[in-house]
Design an enzyme around this catalytic site. Structure first.
Site, PDB file in Angstrom:
ATOM      1  N   ASP A  12      51.164  50.986 -74.291  1.00 12.81           N
ATOM      2  CA  ASP A  12      51.077  50.530 -75.686  1.00 12.81           C
ATOM      3  C   ASP A  12      52.432  50.044 -76.209  1.00 12.81           C
ATOM      4  O   ASP A  12      53.471  50.601 -75.841  1.00 12.81           O
ATOM      5  CB  ASP A  12      50.551  51.687 -76.542  1.00 12.81           C
ATOM      6  CG  ASP A  12      50.086  51.217 -77.903  1.00 12.81           C
ATOM      7  OD1 ASP A  12      49.858  50.005 -78.091  1.00 12.81           O
ATOM      8  OD2 ASP A  12      49.960  52.072 -78.799  1.00 12.81           O
ATOM      9  N   HIS A  29      53.579  40.875 -74.476  1.00  9.47           N
ATOM     10  CA  HIS A  29      52.690  41.111 -73.320  1.00  9.47           C
ATOM     11  C   HIS A  29      53.359  40.620 -72.037  1.00  9.47           C
ATOM     12  O   HIS A  29      53.274  41.267 -70.999  1.00  9.47           O
ATOM     13  CB  HIS A  29      51.348  40.402 -73.519  1.00  9.47           C
ATOM     14  CG  HIS A  29      50.505  41.014 -74.600  1.00  9.47           C
ATOM     15  ND1 HIS A  29      50.247  42.360 -74.668  1.00  9.47           N
ATOM     16  CD2 HIS A  29      49.869  40.468 -75.681  1.00  9.47           C
ATOM     17  CE1 HIS A  29      49.493  42.629 -75.724  1.00  9.47           C
ATOM     18  NE2 HIS A  29      49.255  41.489 -76.358  1.00  9.47           N
ATOM     19  N   LEU A 122      48.742  53.371 -52.015  1.00 11.82           N
ATOM     20  CA  LEU A 122      48.594  53.567 -53.462  1.00 11.82           C
ATOM     21  C   LEU A 122      47.339  52.832 -53.910  1.00 11.82           C
ATOM     22  O   LEU A 122      47.103  51.695 -53.495  1.00 11.82           O
ATOM     23  CB  LEU A 122      49.808  52.979 -54.210  1.00 11.82           C
ATOM     24  CG  LEU A 122      49.653  52.849 -55.730  1.00 11.82           C
ATOM     25  CD1 LEU A 122      49.616  54.215 -56.402  1.00 11.82           C
ATOM     26  CD2 LEU A 122      50.795  52.031 -56.340  1.00 11.82           C
TER      27      LEU A 122
HETATM   28  C1  FPP Z   1      48.871  47.383 -75.712  1.00 19.22           C
HETATM   29  O1  FPP Z   1      49.909  46.904 -76.516  1.00 19.22           O
HETATM   30  C2  FPP Z   1      48.750  46.585 -74.536  1.00 19.22           C
HETATM   31  C3  FPP Z   1      47.656  45.884 -74.156  1.00 19.22           C
HETATM   32  C4  FPP Z   1      46.395  45.845 -74.944  1.00 19.22           C
HETATM   33  C5  FPP Z   1      47.650  45.087 -72.957  1.00 19.22           C
HETATM   34  C6  FPP Z   1      48.468  45.607 -71.839  1.00 19.22           C
HETATM   35  C7  FPP Z   1      48.773  44.481 -70.947  1.00 19.22           C
HETATM   36  C8  FPP Z   1      49.887  44.307 -70.226  1.00 19.22           C
HETATM   37  C9  FPP Z   1      50.976  45.309 -70.124  1.00 19.22           C
HETATM   38  C10 FPP Z   1      50.080  43.063 -69.468  1.00 19.22           C
HETATM   39  C11 FPP Z   1      49.010  42.797 -68.463  1.00 19.22           C
HETATM   40  C12 FPP Z   1      48.745  43.956 -67.595  1.00 19.22           C
HETATM   41  C13 FPP Z   1      48.613  43.923 -66.261  1.00 19.22           C
HETATM   42  C14 FPP Z   1      48.264  45.181 -65.533  1.00 19.22           C
HETATM   43  C15 FPP Z   1      48.786  42.726 -65.457  1.00 19.22           C
HETATM   44  P1  FPP Z   1      49.540  46.381 -77.957  1.00 19.22           P
HETATM   45  O2  FPP Z   1      49.353  44.920 -77.890  1.00 19.22           O
HETATM   46  O3  FPP Z   1      48.374  47.153 -78.493  1.00 19.22           O
HETATM   47  O4  FPP Z   1      50.849  46.732 -78.733  1.00 19.22           O
HETATM   48  P2  FPP Z   1      50.967  47.119 -80.269  1.00 19.22           P
HETATM   49  O5  FPP Z   1      50.487  48.536 -80.396  1.00 19.22           O
HETATM   50  O6  FPP Z   1      52.434  47.002 -80.498  1.00 19.22           O
HETATM   51  O7  FPP Z   1      50.158  46.149 -81.058  1.00 19.22           O
END
Ligand code: FPP
Length: 224
Positions: A12, A29, A122
């Site tokens: 997150d 992201h 893994l």
């Molecule tokens: C949460 O942060 C994150 C996500 C919903 C997406 C996670 C994706 C990645 C780390 C990149 C792609 C992943 C892979 C495995 C290739 P948020 O957007 O909710 O952050 P916020 O709480 O600051 O809004």
């Protein structure tokens, strides 16, 4: 010392990280991918067998279209660029969740799972279009349909995580303390660590600190 077979992570804080840098949520992201790479490497170094990453929830469809589109593009190139390396490094890729994406992405995910299915160093479980309540309802529906007894063993058998040991440890970055419909059944006895840092800032040192703390905690599993 606790053994550690399975780590699950709620990654997150990407969006906030991007905005903090006076850029876009999508910029966050993109930066999050680098952390994914670091954590995969460190998981291998620590000889952990399973890593489950929450990449897209059933609730994430409520986000703006451009963000959803960007996340899937990132995911697509992430897999395309690394699948050969995953195979070389004996990494198995599994999707948990419902594969209901573009036909191109669905195909890529299915092929990647197939290509890596015999690897055993893994296992990375990518939670995509995943929601724990949805997963449980699906499992129970299957049991009813097959006229099976509804008990813990049978419910587990029809979850996406069938055959995978439950996570020993859950880490959530981003300074938020909630489970967000992630692995609600499987996390019953997991140790939970909430990390203040946003996902793109989380690094190997932070991860190792948590792993070390986990190893020294006394896990009772209901006993005393
Ligand atoms: C949460 O942060 C994150 C996500 C919903 C997406 C996670 C994706 C990645 C780390 C990149 C792609 C992943 C892979 C495995 C290739 P948020 O957007 O909710 O952050 P916020 O709480 O600051 O809004």
């Amino acid at each position: 010392m606790n053994t550690l077979k399975h780590v699950a992570i709620i990654m997150d804080g990407n969006g906030r990280w991007g905005l903090n840098k006076k850029k876009s949520r999508n910029f966050g992201h993109k930066a999050g991918i680098k952390t994914v790479e670091k954590i995969i490497k460190e998981t291998i170094k620590n000889k952990i067998k399973y890593l489950t990453l929450f990449a897209f929830s059933t609730e994430n469809w409520k986000r703006p279209k451009n963000e959803i589109k960007y996340l899937f593009k990132l995911l697509e190139s992430f897999i395309q660029e690394r699948i050969i390396e995953f195979n070389k490094n004996n990494i198995k890729l599994k999707v948990i969740g419902i594969k209901k994406f573009s036909s191109k992405l669905n195909k890529l995910l299915i092929e990647s799972e197939k290509k890596t299915k015999n690897n055993n160093k893994l296992q990375i479980n990518l939670a995509l279009n995943y929601g724990a309540k949805d997963e449980l309802v699906r499992s129970i529906k299957k049991l009813v349909k097959k006229k099976k007894i509804i008990n813990e063993k049978n419910i587990s058998k029809f979850l996406f995580t069938e055959g995978i040991p439950d996570p020993d440890l859950l880490i959530r970055t981003g300074n938020t303390r909630r489970l967000s419909n992630f692995l609600l059944w499987q996390l019953a006895y997991a140790e939970i660590y909430f990390e203040k840092k946003l996902w793109p800032d989380f690094n190997e040192r932070d991860y190792n600190k948590i792993l070390k703390k986990f190893k020294s905690v006394k896990r009772n599993f209901g006993k005393i």
